[in-house]
Design a protein around this motif. Structure first.
Motif, PDB file in Angstrom:
ATOM      1  N   MET A  61      -5.975 -77.949  51.593  1.00 33.78           N
ATOM      2  CA  MET A  61      -5.189 -76.717  51.402  1.00 33.78           C
ATOM      3  C   MET A  61      -4.169 -76.518  52.515  1.00 33.78           C
ATOM      4  N   LEU A  62      -3.090 -75.912  52.143  1.00 35.59           N
ATOM      5  CA  LEU A  62      -1.981 -75.818  53.094  1.00 35.59           C
ATOM      6  C   LEU A  62      -1.928 -74.498  53.833  1.00 35.59           C
ATOM      7  N   GLY A  63      -2.817 -73.606  53.551  1.00 36.53           N
ATOM      8  CA  GLY A  63      -2.769 -72.344  54.271  1.00 36.53           C
ATOM      9  C   GLY A  63      -1.981 -71.304  53.522  1.00 36.53           C
ATOM     10  N   PRO A  64      -1.287 -70.428  54.265  1.00 34.62           N
ATOM     11  CA  PRO A  64      -0.761 -69.201  53.686  1.00 34.62           C
ATOM     12  C   PRO A  64       0.152 -69.405  52.476  1.00 34.62           C
ATOM     13  N   ASN A  65       0.997 -70.431  52.537  1.00 33.86           N
ATOM     14  CA  ASN A  65       2.021 -70.489  51.504  1.00 33.86           C
ATOM     15  C   ASN A  65       1.693 -71.479  50.402  1.00 33.86           C
ATOM     16  N   THR A  66       1.030 -70.970  49.372  1.00 31.79           N
ATOM     17  CA  THR A  66       0.555 -71.862  48.313  1.00 31.79           C
ATOM     18  C   THR A  66       1.703 -72.493  47.536  1.00 31.79           C
ATOM     19  N   GLU A  67       2.887 -71.874  47.626  1.00 36.56           N
ATOM     20  CA  GLU A  67       4.036 -72.444  46.936  1.00 36.56           C
ATOM     21  C   GLU A  67       4.291 -73.889  47.384  1.00 36.56           C
ATOM     22  N   LEU A  68       3.955 -74.132  48.639  1.00 31.20           N
ATOM     23  CA  LEU A  68       4.207 -75.468  49.182  1.00 31.20           C
ATOM     24  C   LEU A  68       3.259 -76.516  48.604  1.00 31.20           C
ATOM     25  N   ASN A  69       2.223 -76.058  47.941  1.00 28.63           N
ATOM     26  CA  ASN A  69       1.371 -77.011  47.239  1.00 28.63           C
ATOM     27  C   ASN A  69       2.129 -77.719  46.129  1.00 28.63           C
ATOM     28  N   ARG A  70       3.152 -77.039  45.659  1.00 25.00           N
ATOM     29  CA  ARG A  70       3.874 -77.588  44.515  1.00 25.00           C
ATOM     30  C   ARG A  70       5.215 -78.218  44.900  1.00 25.00           C
ATOM     31  N   LEU A  71       5.355 -78.508  46.198  1.00 22.60           N
ATOM     32  CA  LEU A  71       6.606 -79.139  46.635  1.00 22.60           C
ATOM     33  C   LEU A  71       6.762 -80.499  45.957  1.00 22.60           C
ATOM     34  N   VAL A  72       7.879 -80.691  45.277  1.00 24.18           N
ATOM     35  CA  VAL A  72       8.124 -81.987  44.640  1.00 24.18           C
ATOM     36  C   VAL A  72       9.298 -82.651  45.342  1.00 24.18           C
ATOM     37  N   LEU A  73       9.075 -83.828  45.865  1.00 21.67           N
ATOM     38  CA  LEU A  73      10.159 -84.546  46.534  1.00 21.67           C
ATOM     39  C   LEU A  73      10.971 -85.323  45.503  1.00 21.67           C
ATOM     40  N   ASP A  74      12.298 -85.352  45.703  1.00 26.63           N
ATOM     41  CA  ASP A  74      13.154 -85.951  44.667  1.00 26.63           C
ATOM     42  C   ASP A  74      13.479 -87.423  44.927  1.00 26.63           C
ATOM     43  N   LYS A  75      12.896 -87.999  45.944  1.00 28.90           N
ATOM     44  CA  LYS A  75      13.041 -89.445  46.228  1.00 28.90           C
ATOM     45  C   LYS A  75      14.477 -89.857  46.515  1.00 28.90           C
ATOM     46  N   ASN A  76      15.309 -88.902  46.897  1.00 29.70           N
ATOM     47  CA  ASN A  76      16.710 -89.198  47.137  1.00 29.70           C
ATOM     48  C   ASN A  76      17.000 -89.133  48.628  1.00 29.70           C
ATOM     49  N   GLY A  77      17.368 -90.253  49.232  1.00 29.96           N
ATOM     50  CA  GLY A  77      17.663 -90.282  50.662  1.00 29.96           C
ATOM     51  C   GLY A  77      16.386 -90.349  51.483  1.00 29.96           C
ATOM     52  N   THR A  78      16.494 -90.017  52.778  1.00 28.36           N
ATOM     53  CA  THR A  78      15.345 -90.151  53.672  1.00 28.36           C
ATOM     54  C   THR A  78      14.276 -89.122  53.326  1.00 28.36           C
ATOM     55  N   ARG A  79      13.022 -89.437  53.723  1.00 27.10           N
ATOM     56  CA  ARG A  79      11.895 -88.584  53.423  1.00 27.10           C
ATOM     57  C   ARG A  79      12.059 -87.184  54.040  1.00 27.10           C
ATOM     58  N   TYR A  80      12.546 -87.143  55.299  1.00 31.90           N
ATOM     59  CA  TYR A  80      12.629 -85.824  55.929  1.00 31.90           C
ATOM     60  C   TYR A  80      13.679 -84.944  55.262  1.00 31.90           C
ATOM     61  N   HIS A  81      14.768 -85.598  54.770  1.00 28.30           N
ATOM     62  CA  HIS A  81      15.752 -84.834  54.001  1.00 28.30           C
ATOM     63  C   HIS A  81      15.126 -84.311  52.710  1.00 28.30           C
ATOM     64  N   GLN A  82      14.295 -85.138  52.103  1.00 24.83           N
ATOM     65  CA  GLN A  82      13.653 -84.726  50.838  1.00 24.83           C
ATOM     66  C   GLN A  82      12.772 -83.498  51.063  1.00 24.83           C
ATOM     67  N   ILE A  83      12.006 -83.539  52.169  1.00 32.32           N
ATOM     68  CA  ILE A  83      11.115 -82.410  52.462  1.00 32.32           C
ATOM     69  C   ILE A  83      11.934 -81.152  52.754  1.00 32.32           C
ATOM     70  N   ALA A  84      12.949 -81.315  53.601  1.00 29.42           N
ATOM     71  CA  ALA A  84      13.791 -80.164  53.943  1.00 29.42           C
ATOM     72  C   ALA A  84      14.442 -79.602  52.683  1.00 29.42           C
ATOM     73  N   ARG A  85      14.903 -80.510  51.822  1.00 29.43           N
ATOM     74  CA  ARG A  85      15.585 -80.059  50.614  1.00 29.43           C
ATOM     75  C   ARG A  85      14.639 -79.289  49.699  1.00 29.43           C
ATOM     76  N   ALA A  86      13.418 -79.817  49.569  1.00 27.08           N
ATOM     77  CA  ALA A  86      12.451 -79.157  48.675  1.00 27.08           C
ATOM     78  C   ALA A  86      12.131 -77.755  49.191  1.00 27.08           C
ATOM     79  N   ILE A  87      11.949 -77.620  50.504  1.00 24.48           N
ATOM     80  CA  ILE A  87      11.651 -76.296  51.065  1.00 24.48           C
ATOM     81  C   ILE A  87      12.850 -75.364  50.908  1.00 24.48           C
ATOM     82  N   ARG A  88      14.032 -75.911  51.193  1.00 19.42           N
ATOM     83  CA  ARG A  88      15.257 -75.121  51.097  1.00 19.42           C
ATOM     84  C   ARG A  88      15.429 -74.563  49.687  1.00 19.42           C
ATOM     85  N   GLN A  89      15.208 -75.425  48.714  1.00 17.91           N
ATOM     86  CA  GLN A  89      15.368 -74.985  47.321  1.00 17.91           C
ATOM     87  C   GLN A  89      14.345 -73.915  46.972  1.00 17.91           C
ATOM     88  N   ALA A  90      13.122 -74.080  47.486  1.00 14.76           N
ATOM     89  CA  ALA A  90      12.097 -73.080  47.205  1.00 14.76           C
ATOM     90  C   ALA A  90      12.479 -71.738  47.829  1.00 14.76           C
TER      91      ALA A  90
END
Lengths: 485, 485
Positions: free
Chosen positions: A1-30
């Motif tokens: 479990m990820l703690g307070p923000n359950t929305e992050l359980n559903r983070l989907v990475l789009d496989k486009n570019g570097t992994r850290y960009h993907q994570i940042a992008r997914a959070i940004r979009q959320a």
């Protein structure tokens, strides 16, 4: 479990570019679409890393990026929190669909078009496709080896809008010397091929709804460009002397697009009489004339008819030439010999269209012409094209009378043949049968506004060797035999 | 005397091209405008040769040309006679003057424009001109030496309309990897620079009369292109956070042209908050956004703000990038990251505009990016530009407070300085004085729709070395001193 923000359980990475960009992008979009609220605490880097099966530094890097952007703040001991970036309001509504211009609507109404001679995916071995020019390996290699020094001469600055001056001088000199066409460098506007020349002329001369005449049969990309621009396009028939001037409309016409030196695609050369009649008609109706001289260098006849530009006393002919057919199509260079009255407008239209054409290839071309290599190449090509023409024409003449009729073939790199005993209903099967034998055939009727009564083929022969052409004729003969049976 | 046809006494050769073409042309024109009637006998070759002081074979060659064209016939013993080529009627009436399009009329109403950074005839030694990018001799030579092999890969066929696929892949990969911009090769349309990108977007989205927003101050060639296209252009003010979104019109706007990552020419970087506000406003008004990211590679700050394209959830941002500033302007290549909804329209508009960009330089650029040389070049450039920036900013800071105020300078290759004690009435004299010392200065107010209250200068520093920039600052200081006295 990820703690307070359950929305992050559903983070989907789009496989486009570097992994850290993907994570940042997914959070940004959320954050942007409201799934993660302001002031929410993001999970610890190690928790999210475990969840996403990535390394902890990777998540840390994504968090640092979000903090740098202002999407999040990291505070010692209280972790990383989302900031209040979003003012209330929605940004996800799609733009109105179909919210494009009338130009785009006209574009959408045109049939799907590909440039003539564009590489198809699976081409037959013996493809009689027009647009495939004759390329001398030797010329091409000498050309490409000179690009480096051309780049040095061209330099790195913005190109001059009208073109690289030594090239403009070389073109003017060539036209005066070889074609008897009176012009100087200041009249020459270098453009990215005939298509761009037409684009610029349309802008400068045509309002939407203005009337334009094209030949029938006609060059599809030119007609499509005129239609997309919003012109009302009228077709005028071609006979064995060229455009049937007596059938041209009497109404006011703004522009007439013609290919007098070698009508495309019928292959007819416009007679001197018709040329003069056309100029008279244009004088009466006030029409400008765009003379597309796309392959005039490859005429083998002994009748070098003067261009419309040469016969024009009024400055109403816009002469357009190209190096796509004489050198190679990947080189996107052509030119307009501008009438004085619209020269400045054409130059400005070019400036606003793309500032100017890239300089390096212009510099290479200028040197190629000035050194005499261009004309040597043309002489060699002319000879080779003539022998290819002889090979295919001679072969086809053996079939003439019985099965086919051959149209004018004296000029250029293509001609038309007409079927005598084959109806439109059997044309597709015929072409399919030829393809199965490795022979590429291309019908002529799609080039017509008012299709001819018999089917015919547009035969382009410049891209095949004499030997290949002989085989092509044999295969063609075989198809004819089997369909006659 | 020339015998029967006295008109030939007045033949004037135009000195254009070969002598025999000149003679043929002069006779042809005399026939066409009726000075020489049908059936007239031309003088003997020797008589005309004597009259014109040319050789007899030269005149004979001109006559042969006229006969081949059908203008004359040669009969044994009766000499050469003009044929009845001209049907009755006049072909010399000039086309109606001013008979150009509304587009041309708008073009004519714009001030005479030259591309930014275009080479002027006599430039001062220390020219603080914007648009002159930093060019590494080493990069340029490595670039040009690779053109030959690029041409081999590019081949000779017509270019693919959307661009050379390996380049489109390289751009998409670069944007995803380095800028966190999510896109793939099929979204990328290669174009001939930002100017052509705008041209294509205008066609696809704007009808004449549609409303468009640009920033104030603004990039003149973009604004001129929009005006020439027939758009109604509204300006919106820039403050220290970028576009003042709260002052944007509430009416329906079709397109907004912005430079958020480094506003041109003010140098302001748009804040995250403003970016989000702009997207909200665009959602409300239905506007498309063209994000011109012309020099974002040269930001030295630690705040890599996400592009509007990255923040955009609705597919309304058209992201445009260019290699004019990061490599060199003579390379006319840029790209559009196309929103899905208008991708096909943009591709078709490109096809009809010029079929596709020349392939050789695309192949060279693709290899340059894929090999890592592009990013190495950017890192080197970024470092060098930063040291040039430090040199000029540090120098000018010595004059700040007393004489000038320096605008935001953290990003890109230019910034703005404002005069404190100099009025507009003395600006021209100041610039003239600087020029006499070898210092090129360029006022900022022409970039404004609503000019600022004080005069300022647009300082471009990427084209000068650190040493040259120090001298430039000294010269500038001297001008300030002498004008304060």
């Amino acid at each position: 479990m990820l703690g307070p923000n359950t929305e992050l359980n559903r983070l989907v990475l789009d496989k486009n570019g570097t992994r850290y960009h993907q994570i940042a992008r997914a959070i940004r979009q959320a954050v942007l679409d409201g799934r993660i609220g302001a002031e929410s605490r993001l999970p610890s880097a190690s928790a999210l890393a475990a969840e996403l099966a990535v390394s902890r530094p990777c998540v840390q890097r994504a968090y640092r990026l979000l903090c740098a952007e202002g999407f999040a703040v990291a505070r010692p001991r209280s972790g990383t929190r989302v900031t209040q970036v979003m003012p209330p309001g929605d940004i996800s509504a799609k733009p109105r669909s179909g919210a494009t211009s009338r130009y785009a609507a006209r574009l959408q109404s045109l049939p799907l078009i590909t440039p003539i001679g564009a590489p198809a995916s699976a081409r037959p071995t013996f493809d009689l496709l027009y647009g495939e020019p004759l390329v001398h390996a030797e010329t091409f290699h000498s050309w490409r080896r000179n690009l480096s020094s051309a780049a040095l001469r061209a330099g790195t600055a913005y190109p001059p809008t009208g073109g690289y001056l030594p090239l403009r001088r070389a073109i003017a000199n060539y036209l005066s010397r070889r074609r008897g066409l009176s012009c100087d460098a200041s009249d020459i506007l270098v453009v990215g091929g005939t298509q761009q020349a037409l684009t610029l002329v349309e802008r400068v001369l045509l309002n939407s709804g203005d009337r334009v005449v094209v030949e029938d049969p006609r060059y599809p990309l030119a007609t499509h460009s005129l239609l997309a621009h919003g012109a009302k396009v009228t077709s005028c028939r071609i006979d064995q002397e060229g455009l049937v001037v007596s059938e041209l409309p009497r109404a006011r016409i703004r522009l007439t697009f013609v290919t007098p030196s070698h009508q495309f695609p019928s292959g007819v050369v416009m007679t001197l009489g018709r040329r003069l009649q056309l100029l008279q008609w244009a004088t009466r109706t006030g029409s400008w004339i765009l003379e597309d001289d796309y392959d005039t260098e490859f005429h083998s006849g002994d009748k070098p008819l003067p261009t419309l530009r040469t016969l024009d006393l009024a400055g109403r002919v816009i002469y357009v030439g190209s190096f796509s057919k004489t050198l190679f199509p990947s080189l996107r260079l052509g030119y307009i010999v501008c009438p004085k009255a619209i020269r400045d407008d054409l130059f400005r239209a070019k400036l606003l269209d793309d500032l100017g054409s890239a300089t390096t290839e212009q510099a290479a071309l200028g040197a190629f012409i000035n050194s005499g290599r261009y004309e040597r190449h043309l002489r060699k090509s002319l000879k080779e094209i003539a022998s290819r023409r002889r090979a295919i024409v001679k072969g086809l003449q053996g079939l003439e009378g019985r099965h086919i009729e051959i149209g004018p073939y004296q000029a250029g790199m293509h001609f038309v043949i007409w079927f005598l005993g084959l109806g439109f209903d059997r044309l597709d099967a015929f072409i399919k049968r030829a393809k199965s034998l490795g022979l590429g055939l291309h019908p002529i009727h799609p080039y017509y506004r008012f299709p001819p009564s018999r089917p015919g083929l547009l035969i382009g022969y410049a891209g095949l060797t004499v030997g290949q052409l002989r085989t092509a004729v044999q295969l063609f003969g075989r198809c004819l035999e089997s369909q006659a049976r």
